[in-house]
Design a protein around this motif. Structure first.
Motif, PDB file in Angstrom:
ATOM      1  N   GLU A 176      34.039  19.370   8.434  1.00  0.00           N
ATOM      2  CA  GLU A 176      34.616  20.081   9.534  1.00  0.00           C
ATOM      3  C   GLU A 176      36.048  20.351   9.523  1.00  0.00           C
ATOM      4  O   GLU A 176      36.742  20.887  10.273  1.00  0.00           O
ATOM      5  CB  GLU A 176      33.828  19.880  10.786  1.00  0.00           C
ATOM      6  CG  GLU A 176      32.446  20.251  10.616  1.00  0.00           C
ATOM      7  CD  GLU A 176      31.673  19.841  11.976  1.00  0.00           C
ATOM      8  OE1 GLU A 176      32.379  19.502  13.033  1.00  0.00           O
ATOM      9  OE2 GLU A 176      30.361  19.816  11.944  1.00  0.00           O
ATOM     10  N   GLN A 201      32.088  24.266   1.873  1.00  0.00           N
ATOM     11  CA  GLN A 201      33.059  23.577   2.743  1.00  0.00           C
ATOM     12  C   GLN A 201      34.048  24.311   3.052  1.00  0.00           C
ATOM     13  O   GLN A 201      34.874  24.421   4.045  1.00  0.00           O
ATOM     14  CB  GLN A 201      32.977  22.029   2.658  1.00  0.00           C
ATOM     15  CG  GLN A 201      31.648  21.481   2.953  1.00  0.00           C
ATOM     16  CD  GLN A 201      31.671  20.060   2.358  1.00  0.00           C
ATOM     17  OE1 GLN A 201      31.952  18.927   3.139  1.00  0.00           O
ATOM     18  NE2 GLN A 201      31.178  19.836   1.472  1.00  0.00           N
ATOM     19  N   ALA A 248      34.427  27.725   4.542  1.00  0.00           N
ATOM     20  CA  ALA A 248      34.123  27.540   6.074  1.00  0.00           C
ATOM     21  C   ALA A 248      35.247  27.335   6.689  1.00  0.00           C
ATOM     22  O   ALA A 248      35.674  27.626   7.646  1.00  0.00           O
ATOM     23  CB  ALA A 248      32.697  26.677   6.382  1.00  0.00           C
ATOM     24  N   ASN A 283      33.463  34.251   6.777  1.00  0.00           N
ATOM     25  CA  ASN A 283      32.251  34.656   7.230  1.00  0.00           C
ATOM     26  C   ASN A 283      31.936  36.007   7.070  1.00  0.00           C
ATOM     27  O   ASN A 283      32.908  36.890   7.626  1.00  0.00           O
ATOM     28  CB  ASN A 283      32.319  34.510   8.850  1.00  0.00           C
ATOM     29  CG  ASN A 283      30.867  34.348   9.383  1.00  0.00           C
ATOM     30  OD1 ASN A 283      29.971  34.310   8.700  1.00  0.00           O
ATOM     31  ND2 ASN A 283      30.860  34.237  10.670  1.00  0.00           N
ATOM     32  N   TRP A 312      24.047  23.888   9.648  1.00  0.00           N
ATOM     33  CA  TRP A 312      25.745  23.826  10.079  1.00  0.00           C
ATOM     34  C   TRP A 312      26.090  25.177  10.406  1.00  0.00           C
ATOM     35  O   TRP A 312      26.738  25.440  11.495  1.00  0.00           O
ATOM     36  CB  TRP A 312      26.445  23.170   9.073  1.00  0.00           C
ATOM     37  CG  TRP A 312      27.987  22.893   9.729  1.00  0.00           C
ATOM     38  CD1 TRP A 312      28.511  21.732  10.428  1.00  0.00           C
ATOM     39  CD2 TRP A 312      29.010  23.978   9.669  1.00  0.00           C
ATOM     40  NE1 TRP A 312      29.646  21.944  10.820  1.00  0.00           N
ATOM     41  CE2 TRP A 312      29.936  23.321  10.321  1.00  0.00           C
ATOM     42  CE3 TRP A 312      28.869  24.959   8.932  1.00  0.00           C
ATOM     43  CZ2 TRP A 312      31.365  23.960  10.512  1.00  0.00           C
ATOM     44  CZ3 TRP A 312      30.243  25.846   9.180  1.00  0.00           C
ATOM     45  CH2 TRP A 312      31.274  25.217   9.586  1.00  0.00           C
ATOM     46  N   GLY A 313      25.908  26.013   9.465  1.00  0.00           N
ATOM     47  CA  GLY A 313      26.581  27.612   9.660  1.00  0.00           C
ATOM     48  C   GLY A 313      25.638  28.143  10.558  1.00  0.00           C
ATOM     49  O   GLY A 313      26.328  28.936  11.525  1.00  0.00           O
ATOM     50  N   ALA A 355      24.425  26.746  13.637  1.00  0.00           N
ATOM     51  CA  ALA A 355      25.093  26.135  14.550  1.00  0.00           C
ATOM     52  C   ALA A 355      26.398  26.646  15.063  1.00  0.00           C
ATOM     53  O   ALA A 355      26.894  26.728  16.140  1.00  0.00           O
ATOM     54  CB  ALA A 355      25.023  24.792  14.450  1.00  0.00           C
ATOM     55  N   HIS A 356      27.086  26.943  14.049  1.00  0.00           N
ATOM     56  CA  HIS A 356      28.667  27.363  14.197  1.00  0.00           C
ATOM     57  C   HIS A 356      29.051  28.757  13.993  1.00  0.00           C
ATOM     58  O   HIS A 356      30.080  29.350  13.748  1.00  0.00           O
ATOM     59  CB  HIS A 356      29.684  26.601  13.385  1.00  0.00           C
ATOM     60  CG  HIS A 356      29.611  25.031  13.477  1.00  0.00           C
ATOM     61  ND1 HIS A 356      28.523  24.200  13.139  1.00  0.00           N
ATOM     62  CD2 HIS A 356      30.596  24.263  14.286  1.00  0.00           C
ATOM     63  CE1 HIS A 356      28.983  23.060  13.534  1.00  0.00           C
ATOM     64  NE2 HIS A 356      29.958  23.105  14.296  1.00  0.00           N
ATOM     65  N   VAL A 392      28.218  30.658  11.634  1.00  0.00           N
ATOM     66  CA  VAL A 392      28.697  31.199   9.836  1.00  0.00           C
ATOM     67  C   VAL A 392      27.499  31.577   9.183  1.00  0.00           C
ATOM     68  O   VAL A 392      26.683  30.597   9.009  1.00  0.00           O
ATOM     69  CB  VAL A 392      29.469  29.856   9.434  1.00  0.00           C
ATOM     70  CG1 VAL A 392      30.095  30.199   7.925  1.00  0.00           C
ATOM     71  CG2 VAL A 392      30.659  29.505  10.251  1.00  0.00           C
TER      72      VAL A 392
END
Length: 391
Positions: free
Chosen positions: A250, A267, A270, A275, A362-363, A365-366, A368
């Motif tokens: 991150e 990664q 991101a 996006n 992860w995407g 949650a963020h 993405v």
């Protein structure tokens, strides 16, 4: 003003260097917080100034260094004994590694240093570091990016549609640049076998203008223009830990291999703020004829493809087994020349799926979006879309 990084463990090296250093503009001694007393003592003895570096350039305490901006010389010196990195795939060879100095390099780079000299008792390495991952943060915020694998499905799509797109490739992707009429602007490599055994091939084949993300531990080993060294923990030591607790880079401080360079590329995309992130050429299917372990044939043709990770950990270890490209039972990459007369670490599909699924989590949650536009893909960790529908 030249920055000279010192630390308590190698204070004798720093004292010797300062004693014999040429005259001229006096350097500024810098150190990590834990080593401040040693740096202060060296500075007092030699009539120099000293400063404490934060562990990252985006820490609030980094504001104390703002007066140094515009005054720092492009060359910095890091006085530290390197660790010994034993080559996994080059028997008997070692590579000096200054991984523990990367946080300091990040801060000194942010202050303006671009040429770094790493000094140990035996090793003396001078390298150019024109860019670090910090400089790519949000570079393409809100823009679409394609993470391009090297699977055989690329033979069945019009790669010309990707011209002008933000594309991130890896490994021997350069073998397709001539046919595709383009070179990917971004590229990465993380596979230790590929780096150690085929270094010359990558150095000769890569497009000079491409931005190349490489493991910081191989600083000075790979010599290509526009390199961006980034710590990427080796799976040889960290494999099972990534499975029990998958991770996602991150911040520009570190990226995680996660058993495939494709996840490294996700990664990076991101980090750049891309996006959506679209996967293409990620077939996730490998018709491998056999796997050899310590030079012996494995009874199971490819145990890494389907055996549960816990069982696989007991049966084989990274770095000791490989598959032979000439013995593949079908296409494994976008060109047969990719694997001719080459050996590879077997794909850890059962392991990487755990980490791919974490990428999706992860995407989500963020905010993405990561989708897979690979025709016929066997990877079900991401929603699939039709490649042609994207244009």
């Amino acid at each position: 003003m030249r920055l000279v990084h010192v630390n308590a463990a190698d204070a004798d090296l720093a004292a010797a260097w300062l004693r014999d250093a040429p005259g001229g503009d006096p350097p500024l001694l810098v150190c990590d917080a834990a080593d401040a007393p040693i740096a202060a003592g060296l500075a007092l003895r030699h009539g120099l100034e000293h400063a404490v570096l934060p562990d990252a350039p985006d820490r609030p305490e980094a504001l104390r260094l703002r007066p140094l901006l515009g005054r720092v010389s492009p060359e910095a010196v890091v006085i530290a004994e390197p660790s010994r990195m034993v080559m996994v795939f080059k028997e008997g060879e070692e590579q000096p590694a200054w991984n523990d100095r990367f946080p300091a390099v990040r801060v000194m780079h942010a202050l303006g240093a671009r040429r770094f000299r790493f000094l140990g008792r035996v090793h003396d390495l001078s390298v150019e570091i024109p860019m670090l991952l910090d400089g790519f943060r949000n570079r393409h915020a809100g823009q679409r990016a394609f993470v391009v694998g090297n699977g055989p499905s690329l033979r069945n799509i019009d790669m010309g549609k990707l011209r002008g797109e933000i594309c991130l490739g890896s490994n021997r992707s350069f073998m397709g640049y001539g046919d595709w009429g383009m070179a990917f602007p971004y590229w990465a490599i993380s596979d230790r076998l590929q780096i150690e055994m085929y270094r010359e091939e990558y150095e000769a084949g890569m497009d000079a203008a491409s931005i190349k993300f490489v493991p910081f531990e191989y600083l000075g080993f790979l010599r290509m223009p526009n390199q961006v060294p980034v710590p990427m923990p080796s799976e040889v030591e960290a494999g099972e830990h990534l499975l029990t607790f998958p991770q996602f880079g991150e911040t520009p401080a570190m990226l995680f291999n996660s058993f495939t360079v494709t996840i490294v590329l996700i990664q990076i995309a991101a980090m750049m703020g891309c996006n959506p992130i679209v996967l293409v050429g990620v077939d996730h299917s490998y018709p491998i004829a056999r796997v050899r372990r310590r030079g012996q044939d494995e009874a199971d043709p490819n145990p890494t493809a389907h055996i549960p990770p816990a069982e696989l950990q007991r049966r084989t270890r990274l770095g000791f087994d490989f598959w032979e490209g000439n013995a593949a039972q079908g296409p494994t990459h976008f060109t047969n020349a990719y694997t001719t007369n080459r050996i590879f670490v077997p794909p850890r599909t059962a392991w990487s799926e755990v980490c791919y699924s974490y990428c999706r989590a992860w995407g989500e949650a963020h905010g993405v979006e990561v989708v897979n536009a690979t025709p016929g893909t066997q990877l079900d960790s991401f929603p699939t879309v039709n490649f042609e529908s994207l244009f």
